[in-house]
Design a protein around this motif. Structure first.
Motif, PDB file in Angstrom:
ATOM      1  N   PRO A  82     -27.615  37.736 -16.470  1.00  0.00           N
ATOM      2  CA  PRO A  82     -29.058  37.701 -17.174  1.00  0.00           C
ATOM      3  C   PRO A  82     -28.762  36.739 -18.504  1.00  0.00           C
ATOM      4  CG  PRO A  82     -28.551  40.069 -16.681  1.00  0.00           C
ATOM      5  CD  PRO A  82     -27.132  38.932 -16.061  1.00  0.00           C
ATOM      6  N   VAL A  83     -27.674  36.645 -19.121  1.00  0.00           N
ATOM      7  CA  VAL A  83     -27.431  35.850 -20.377  1.00  0.00           C
ATOM      8  C   VAL A  83     -27.565  34.449 -19.869  1.00  0.00           C
ATOM      9  CG1 VAL A  83     -26.126  35.265 -22.475  1.00  0.00           C
ATOM     10  CG2 VAL A  83     -26.324  37.775 -21.883  1.00  0.00           C
ATOM     11  N   VAL A  84     -26.802  33.936 -18.943  1.00  0.00           N
ATOM     12  CA  VAL A  84     -26.642  32.648 -18.443  1.00  0.00           C
ATOM     13  C   VAL A  84     -28.220  32.105 -17.907  1.00  0.00           C
ATOM     14  CG1 VAL A  84     -25.705  31.124 -16.740  1.00  0.00           C
ATOM     15  CG2 VAL A  84     -23.992  32.666 -17.741  1.00  0.00           C
ATOM     16  N   VAL A  85     -28.661  32.966 -17.189  1.00  0.00           N
ATOM     17  CA  VAL A  85     -30.091  32.632 -16.734  1.00  0.00           C
ATOM     18  C   VAL A  85     -31.063  32.372 -17.865  1.00  0.00           C
ATOM     19  CG1 VAL A  85     -32.016  33.362 -15.206  1.00  0.00           C
ATOM     20  CG2 VAL A  85     -29.633  33.443 -14.527  1.00  0.00           C
ATOM     21  N   TRP A  86     -31.161  33.139 -18.766  1.00  0.00           N
ATOM     22  CA  TRP A  86     -32.119  33.106 -19.890  1.00  0.00           C
ATOM     23  C   TRP A  86     -31.814  31.888 -20.540  1.00  0.00           C
ATOM     24  CZ3 TRP A  86     -30.927  33.707 -25.359  1.00  0.00           C
ATOM     25  CH2 TRP A  86     -32.029  33.544 -26.123  1.00  0.00           C
ATOM     26  N   LEU A  87     -30.527  31.537 -20.798  1.00  0.00           N
ATOM     27  CA  LEU A  87     -30.104  30.237 -21.453  1.00  0.00           C
ATOM     28  C   LEU A  87     -30.476  28.830 -20.841  1.00  0.00           C
ATOM     29  CD1 LEU A  87     -26.592  31.151 -23.095  1.00  0.00           C
ATOM     30  CD2 LEU A  87     -28.540  30.874 -24.240  1.00  0.00           C
ATOM     31  N   LEU A  88     -30.410  29.185 -19.329  1.00  0.00           N
ATOM     32  CA  LEU A  88     -30.637  27.935 -18.515  1.00  0.00           C
ATOM     33  C   LEU A  88     -32.097  27.568 -18.591  1.00  0.00           C
ATOM     34  CD1 LEU A  88     -28.380  28.452 -15.529  1.00  0.00           C
ATOM     35  CD2 LEU A  88     -28.135  26.717 -17.107  1.00  0.00           C
ATOM     36  N   SER A 231     -37.990  20.136 -10.566  1.00  0.00           N
ATOM     37  CA  SER A 231     -37.601  20.373 -12.005  1.00  0.00           C
ATOM     38  C   SER A 231     -36.833  21.548 -12.155  1.00  0.00           C
ATOM     39  CB  SER A 231     -38.779  20.723 -13.081  1.00  0.00           C
ATOM     40  OG  SER A 231     -39.647  21.934 -12.509  1.00  0.00           O
ATOM     41  N   VAL A 232     -36.730  22.366 -11.068  1.00  0.00           N
ATOM     42  CA  VAL A 232     -36.100  23.891 -11.153  1.00  0.00           C
ATOM     43  C   VAL A 232     -34.476  23.714 -10.590  1.00  0.00           C
ATOM     44  CG1 VAL A 232     -36.495  25.071  -8.949  1.00  0.00           C
ATOM     45  CG2 VAL A 232     -36.410  26.268 -10.924  1.00  0.00           C
ATOM     46  N   ILE A 233     -34.569  22.724  -9.687  1.00  0.00           N
ATOM     47  CA  ILE A 233     -33.169  22.413  -8.888  1.00  0.00           C
ATOM     48  C   ILE A 233     -31.868  22.444  -9.961  1.00  0.00           C
ATOM     49  CG2 ILE A 233     -31.855  20.785  -7.641  1.00  0.00           C
ATOM     50  CD1 ILE A 233     -34.105  20.233  -5.987  1.00  0.00           C
ATOM     51  N   PRO A 234     -32.040  21.729 -11.207  1.00  0.00           N
ATOM     52  CA  PRO A 234     -30.972  21.640 -12.075  1.00  0.00           C
ATOM     53  C   PRO A 234     -30.479  23.052 -12.553  1.00  0.00           C
ATOM     54  CG  PRO A 234     -32.728  20.011 -12.681  1.00  0.00           C
ATOM     55  CD  PRO A 234     -33.056  20.711 -11.827  1.00  0.00           C
ATOM     56  N   ILE A 235     -31.404  23.937 -12.531  1.00  0.00           N
ATOM     57  CA  ILE A 235     -31.175  25.297 -12.944  1.00  0.00           C
ATOM     58  C   ILE A 235     -30.162  26.032 -11.999  1.00  0.00           C
ATOM     59  CG2 ILE A 235     -31.878  27.526 -13.388  1.00  0.00           C
ATOM     60  CD1 ILE A 235     -34.397  26.631 -14.344  1.00  0.00           C
ATOM     61  N   TYR A 236     -30.454  25.656 -10.713  1.00  0.00           N
ATOM     62  CA  TYR A 236     -29.805  26.361  -9.709  1.00  0.00           C
ATOM     63  C   TYR A 236     -28.341  25.349  -9.635  1.00  0.00           C
ATOM     64  CZ  TYR A 236     -34.156  28.530  -7.988  1.00  0.00           C
ATOM     65  OH  TYR A 236     -35.216  28.997  -7.949  1.00  0.00           O
ATOM     66  N   VAL A 237     -28.392  24.035  -9.754  1.00  0.00           N
ATOM     67  CA  VAL A 237     -27.143  23.686  -9.541  1.00  0.00           C
ATOM     68  C   VAL A 237     -26.127  24.017 -10.685  1.00  0.00           C
ATOM     69  CG1 VAL A 237     -25.701  21.239  -9.682  1.00  0.00           C
ATOM     70  CG2 VAL A 237     -28.050  21.798  -8.164  1.00  0.00           C
ATOM     71  N   ALA A 238     -26.695  24.027 -11.776  1.00  0.00           N
ATOM     72  CA  ALA A 238     -26.051  24.438 -13.207  1.00  0.00           C
ATOM     73  C   ALA A 238     -25.498  25.949 -12.949  1.00  0.00           C
ATOM     74  CB  ALA A 238     -26.728  24.597 -14.603  1.00  0.00           C
ATOM     75  N   PHE A 239     -26.072  26.576 -12.511  1.00  0.00           N
ATOM     76  CA  PHE A 239     -25.940  28.090 -12.280  1.00  0.00           C
ATOM     77  C   PHE A 239     -24.687  28.134 -11.288  1.00  0.00           C
ATOM     78  CE2 PHE A 239     -26.019  32.329  -9.864  1.00  0.00           C
ATOM     79  CZ  PHE A 239     -25.954  33.046 -10.972  1.00  0.00           C
ATOM     80  N   LEU A 240     -24.472  27.429 -10.173  1.00  0.00           N
ATOM     81  CA  LEU A 240     -23.414  27.391  -9.215  1.00  0.00           C
ATOM     82  C   LEU A 240     -22.162  26.727  -9.961  1.00  0.00           C
ATOM     83  CD1 LEU A 240     -25.469  26.045  -5.883  1.00  0.00           C
ATOM     84  CD2 LEU A 240     -24.167  28.554  -6.520  1.00  0.00           C
ATOM     85  N   ILE A 241     -22.434  25.782 -10.765  1.00  0.00           N
ATOM     86  CA  ILE A 241     -21.151  25.245 -11.649  1.00  0.00           C
ATOM     87  C   ILE A 241     -20.585  26.177 -12.452  1.00  0.00           C
ATOM     88  CG2 ILE A 241     -20.637  23.510 -12.955  1.00  0.00           C
ATOM     89  CD1 ILE A 241     -22.617  21.648 -11.630  1.00  0.00           C
ATOM     90  N   ILE A 242     -21.656  27.002 -13.243  1.00  0.00           N
ATOM     91  CA  ILE A 242     -21.014  27.821 -14.325  1.00  0.00           C
ATOM     92  C   ILE A 242     -20.313  29.166 -13.808  1.00  0.00           C
ATOM     93  CG2 ILE A 242     -21.852  29.094 -16.477  1.00  0.00           C
ATOM     94  CD1 ILE A 242     -24.050  26.838 -16.933  1.00  0.00           C
ATOM     95  N   MET A 243     -20.986  29.734 -12.920  1.00  0.00           N
ATOM     96  CA  MET A 243     -20.747  30.866 -12.813  1.00  0.00           C
ATOM     97  C   MET A 243     -19.271  31.453 -12.157  1.00  0.00           C
ATOM     98  SD  MET A 243     -22.811  32.997 -14.160  1.00  0.00           S
ATOM     99  CE  MET A 243     -21.834  34.290 -13.709  1.00  0.00           C
ATOM    100  N   PRO A 244     -18.562  30.262 -11.387  1.00  0.00           N
ATOM    101  CA  PRO A 244     -17.401  30.785 -11.169  1.00  0.00           C
ATOM    102  C   PRO A 244     -16.242  30.712 -12.127  1.00  0.00           C
ATOM    103  CG  PRO A 244     -18.243  29.001  -9.828  1.00  0.00           C
ATOM    104  CD  PRO A 244     -19.146  29.286 -10.854  1.00  0.00           C
ATOM    105  N   PHE A 245     -16.415  30.095 -13.388  1.00  0.00           N
ATOM    106  CA  PHE A 245     -15.646  30.045 -14.557  1.00  0.00           C
ATOM    107  C   PHE A 245     -15.651  31.213 -15.272  1.00  0.00           C
ATOM    108  CE2 PHE A 245     -16.046  25.640 -13.039  1.00  0.00           C
ATOM    109  CZ  PHE A 245     -14.849  25.332 -12.846  1.00  0.00           C
TER     110      PHE A 245
END
Length: 321
Positions: A82-88, A231-245
């Motif tokens: 939720p914190v990551v999604v809110w920041l994105l 415009s929403v695709i960057p949120i999904y791509v960033a989410f996939l990049i960030i969450m594994p780490f």
């Protein structure tokens, strides 16, 4: 000869073909959109029933056998995400209708094909399977809270309680109750066990059919709202990049073994698009169309990401010791 295990291992490719077939049908024959839209709810109900049948609800206690994993799973999915999604959404601001779709899909962890992706990524799929009942219950309890926190009065203005409750009851609660009753009734006897075994073939083809119908019925709306979708695709791509780490950090914090850590990564990255889609479609008309299109877009981006994950997670992000 096609076996169920082979079909499940190759299910990602079935879903990719289903997405392409749905897009072709929806764009080549737009008149079919309204007809297929009527079929979405019953097909999703059958799909969810078949998926819930594979979840060992009668063995809920098994979810707590690995307390460190369960704690890490809850913190990752319901605090970190939720914190990551809110920041994105602050970095990539969106209109309220688009935000609703983003929040619905990114705040709900997957409870079905995440198990297969975990297996393909050499994670502990049994641990993931045992955790699915708890994930399902917690996300349904917390989703309204998150929507209120992030969207406030906007949600109250457009979310009609009646259709939302109806969608939840008919497409989630009823299939869930029927699945639990089926499991209980099929615990004894050879024929009931055969029936339960036969239903294990349903999730993959039913999900493929659901993807064809959903995409075919919604692709025109995605095309018409292409600016919002792009415009929403960057949120999904960033989410996939960030969450594994972030997941890897949480796994190390809780001292999870490699298999459990990989399962945590896949759980955090894989979202519950087909379960929340009926909830999006139950919104008021001005939000339902764009929210559903945003959720379908997430499914497409996620499936592409999972094909990369099953290589990177065991080979780079969390290697064998």
């Amino acid at each position: 000869m096609l076996t169920r295990e082979t079909m499940e291992r190759q299910q990602t490719w079935f879903y990719v073909m289903a997405l392409l077939a749905g897009a072709w049908i929806g764009l080549a024959a737009p008149a079919w959109s309204s007809v297929l839209h009527i079929a979405v709810s019953p097909i999703l109900a059958v799909l969810l029933y078949s998926m819930f049948l594979q979840i060992p609800f009668t063995e809920l206690r098994a979810s707590w056998s690995n307390l460190r994993f369960m704690a890490a799973l809850l913190i990752g999915n319901f605090i970190a995400i939720p914190v990551v999604v809110w920041l994105l959404t602050l970095v990539f601001p969106q209109s309220p209708g688009v935000l609703m779709g983003v929040y619905l899909v990114l705040l709900t962890p997957c409870i079905d094909y995440v198990i297969v992706f975990t297996q393909l990524g050499r994670g502990n799929e049994k641990l993931m399977l045992a955790a699915t009942p708890l994930l399902f219950v917690v996300q349904m309890l917390l989703l309204p809270v998150y929507l209120w926190m992030f969207m406030g009065s906007d949600v109250a203005a457009v979310m009609k309680a009646g259709p939302f409750v109806e969608a939840f009851l008919l497409l989630i609660a009823v299939p869930l109750l029927l699945a639990v009753m089926t499991q209980v009734l099929c615990k004894k006897g050879v024929r009931p066990q055969r029936f339960l075994h036969a239903t294990a073939w349903l999730p993959v083809p039913m999900m493929a059919i659901a993807l064809v119908v959903v995409v075919a019925s919604q692709i025109g709306k995605v095309y018409n709202d292409l600016d919002s979708i792009v415009s929403v695709i960057p949120i999904y791509v960033a989410f996939l990049i960030i969450m594994p780490f972030i997941s890897r950090f949480i796994a190390k914090l809780f001292r999870l073994d490699t298999g459990a850590g990989r399962a945590l990564i896949f759980s955090a990255a894989t979202r519950n698009s087909l379960v929340v889609l009926p909830l999006a479609l139950s919104l008021s008309p001005e939000w339902a169309t764009i929210a559903a299109a945003v959720i379908v877009t997430q499914t497409i981006v996620e499936l592409a990401g999972e094909l990369i994950y099953i290589r990177l997670v065991p080979g780079v992000i969390m290697r064998d010791p």
